[in-house]
Design a protein around this motif. Structure first.
Motif, PDB file in Angstrom:
ATOM      1  N   PHE A  32       0.816  -1.208   0.000  1.00  0.00           N
ATOM      2  CA  PHE A  32       0.000   0.000   0.000  1.00  0.00           C
ATOM      3  C   PHE A  32       0.852   1.260   0.000  1.00  0.00           C
ATOM      4  CE2 PHE A  32      -2.724  -3.208   2.038  1.00  0.00           C
ATOM      5  CZ  PHE A  32      -3.789  -3.170   1.164  1.00  0.00           C
ATOM      6  N   PHE A  33       1.993   1.195   0.683  1.00  0.00           N
ATOM      7  CA  PHE A  33       2.856   2.373   0.770  1.00  0.00           C
ATOM      8  C   PHE A  33       3.356   2.794  -0.610  1.00  0.00           C
ATOM      9  CE2 PHE A  33       3.543   0.331   4.991  1.00  0.00           C
ATOM     10  CZ  PHE A  33       2.843   1.272   5.716  1.00  0.00           C
ATOM     11  N   ARG A  34       3.657   1.820  -1.459  1.00  0.00           N
ATOM     12  CA  ARG A  34       4.129   2.144  -2.805  1.00  0.00           C
ATOM     13  C   ARG A  34       3.058   2.890  -3.579  1.00  0.00           C
ATOM     14  NH1 ARG A  34       3.946  -0.930  -7.883  1.00  0.00           N
ATOM     15  NH2 ARG A  34       2.818  -2.481  -6.694  1.00  0.00           N
ATOM     16  N   TYR A  35       1.819   2.412  -3.475  1.00  0.00           N
ATOM     17  CA  TYR A  35       0.727   3.082  -4.185  1.00  0.00           C
ATOM     18  C   TYR A  35       0.471   4.476  -3.641  1.00  0.00           C
ATOM     19  CZ  TYR A  35      -0.473  -1.125  -6.743  1.00  0.00           C
ATOM     20  OH  TYR A  35      -0.439  -2.190  -7.588  1.00  0.00           O
ATOM     21  N   LEU A  36       0.524   4.631  -2.320  1.00  0.00           N
ATOM     22  CA  LEU A  36       0.293   5.953  -1.732  1.00  0.00           C
ATOM     23  C   LEU A  36       1.398   6.928  -2.119  1.00  0.00           C
ATOM     24  CD1 LEU A  36      -0.971   4.935   1.815  1.00  0.00           C
ATOM     25  CD2 LEU A  36      -2.313   5.797  -0.107  1.00  0.00           C
ATOM     26  N   GLU A  37       2.643   6.473  -2.071  1.00  0.00           N
ATOM     27  CA  GLU A  37       3.757   7.346  -2.445  1.00  0.00           C
ATOM     28  C   GLU A  37       3.670   7.729  -3.909  1.00  0.00           C
ATOM     29  OE1 GLU A  37       7.278   8.492  -4.339  1.00  0.00           O
ATOM     30  OE2 GLU A  37       6.674   6.396  -4.507  1.00  0.00           O
ATOM     31  N   MET A  72      -3.994   5.856  -9.603  1.00  0.00           N
ATOM     32  CA  MET A  72      -3.138   5.045  -8.735  1.00  0.00           C
ATOM     33  C   MET A  72      -3.975   4.265  -7.711  1.00  0.00           C
ATOM     34  SD  MET A  72      -0.325   5.616 -10.045  1.00  0.00           S
ATOM     35  CE  MET A  72      -0.695   6.451 -11.563  1.00  0.00           C
ATOM     36  N   MET A  73      -5.026   4.889  -7.208  1.00  0.00           N
ATOM     37  CA  MET A  73      -5.864   4.192  -6.241  1.00  0.00           C
ATOM     38  C   MET A  73      -6.647   3.050  -6.896  1.00  0.00           C
ATOM     39  SD  MET A  73      -5.210   5.455  -3.286  1.00  0.00           S
ATOM     40  CE  MET A  73      -3.530   5.542  -3.879  1.00  0.00           C
ATOM     41  N   PHE A  74      -7.101   3.247  -8.133  1.00  0.00           N
ATOM     42  CA  PHE A  74      -7.740   2.142  -8.857  1.00  0.00           C
ATOM     43  C   PHE A  74      -6.743   1.016  -9.111  1.00  0.00           C
ATOM     44  CE2 PHE A  74     -11.139   5.160 -10.329  1.00  0.00           C
ATOM     45  CZ  PHE A  74     -12.201   4.444  -9.811  1.00  0.00           C
ATOM     46  N   ASP A  79      -4.926  -4.441  -7.648  1.00  0.00           N
ATOM     47  CA  ASP A  79      -3.927  -5.308  -7.031  1.00  0.00           C
ATOM     48  C   ASP A  79      -4.522  -6.062  -5.839  1.00  0.00           C
ATOM     49  OD1 ASP A  79      -1.447  -6.459  -6.889  1.00  0.00           O
ATOM     50  OD2 ASP A  79      -0.427  -4.697  -6.097  1.00  0.00           O
ATOM     51  N   VAL A  80      -5.338  -5.384  -5.045  1.00  0.00           N
ATOM     52  CA  VAL A  80      -5.996  -6.037  -3.905  1.00  0.00           C
ATOM     53  C   VAL A  80      -6.902  -7.169  -4.397  1.00  0.00           C
ATOM     54  CG1 VAL A  80      -7.738  -5.699  -2.099  1.00  0.00           C
ATOM     55  CG2 VAL A  80      -5.866  -4.072  -2.346  1.00  0.00           C
ATOM     56  N   PRO A  92     -15.354 -13.647  -9.931  1.00  0.00           N
ATOM     57  CA  PRO A  92     -15.710 -12.232  -9.688  1.00  0.00           C
ATOM     58  C   PRO A  92     -14.518 -11.366  -9.283  1.00  0.00           C
ATOM     59  CG  PRO A  92     -17.342 -13.643  -8.678  1.00  0.00           C
ATOM     60  CD  PRO A  92     -16.221 -14.536  -9.156  1.00  0.00           C
ATOM     61  N   ALA A  93     -13.569 -11.925  -8.537  1.00  0.00           N
ATOM     62  CA  ALA A  93     -12.404 -11.121  -8.131  1.00  0.00           C
ATOM     63  C   ALA A  93     -11.598 -10.692  -9.346  1.00  0.00           C
ATOM     64  CB  ALA A  93     -11.532 -11.911  -7.161  1.00  0.00           C
ATOM     65  N   LEU A  94     -11.462 -11.571 -10.338  1.00  0.00           N
ATOM     66  CA  LEU A  94     -10.743 -11.211 -11.555  1.00  0.00           C
ATOM     67  C   LEU A  94     -11.515 -10.140 -12.335  1.00  0.00           C
ATOM     68  CD1 LEU A  94      -8.354 -11.707 -13.440  1.00  0.00           C
ATOM     69  CD2 LEU A  94      -9.717 -13.487 -14.547  1.00  0.00           C
ATOM     70  N   LEU A  95     -12.827 -10.276 -12.408  1.00  0.00           N
ATOM     71  CA  LEU A  95     -13.660  -9.280 -13.082  1.00  0.00           C
ATOM     72  C   LEU A  95     -13.540  -7.922 -12.392  1.00  0.00           C
ATOM     73  CD1 LEU A  95     -15.839  -8.512 -15.172  1.00  0.00           C
ATOM     74  CD2 LEU A  95     -17.524  -9.197 -13.462  1.00  0.00           C
TER      75      LEU A  95
END
Length: 132
Positions: A32-37, A72-74, A79-80, A92-95
């Motif tokens: 998460f830190f990578r995405y936030l930065e 970046m948040m999308f 990734d989640v 559904p998770a892949l979709l």
């Protein structure tokens, strides 16, 4: 300023709880830190590029920053979902991951459209073409 913001966020994310950060990386989870930065540093970078090509309207600059940040948040959300799918395989998770991925590209399309549309009015410095 761009480098300062990126380095400050990276330093703070690693020093806040270094053991939690290292544990997250060792477990193969979403960083998460990578995405936030990156959401902060990429937003600052594109706002500075927009200012260099002559965009000074605060609503346009805010739109560029929010568009890049939301992309970046999308990406983090996609990734989640992909990590959720690895833990318990489900269609559904892949979709959901693909929907989040496409929404991120749509959100990023707005800022790039603003920057390219401004190029019609005035020719930017050559270094801007290299960056974009």
């Amino acid at each position: 300023m761009y480098y300062f913001v990126g380095d400050a966020v990276a330093f703070l994310s690693r020093s806040a709880r270094p053991s939690a950060y290292q544990h997250l990386l060792q477990m193969g989870g979403v960083n998460f830190f990578r995405y936030l930065e990156y959401s902060v540093s990429a937003s600052v970078m594109l706002v500075l590029i927009a200012m260099q090509v002559g965009i000074w309207d605060w609503t346009a600059l805010a739109g560029v920053a929010v568009g890049v940040w939301s992309c970046m948040m999308f990406g983090m959300l996609a990734d989640v979902f992909l990590h959720m799918r690895q833990a318990a395989p489900s269609q559904p998770a892949l979709l959901y991951a693909w929907v989040a991925h496409v929404c991120g590209w749509v959100a990023l399309g707005g800022p790039f459209w603003v920057l390219w549309a401004s190029f019609v009015k005035q020719r930017p410095p050559e270094r801007i073409y290299i960056i974009l």
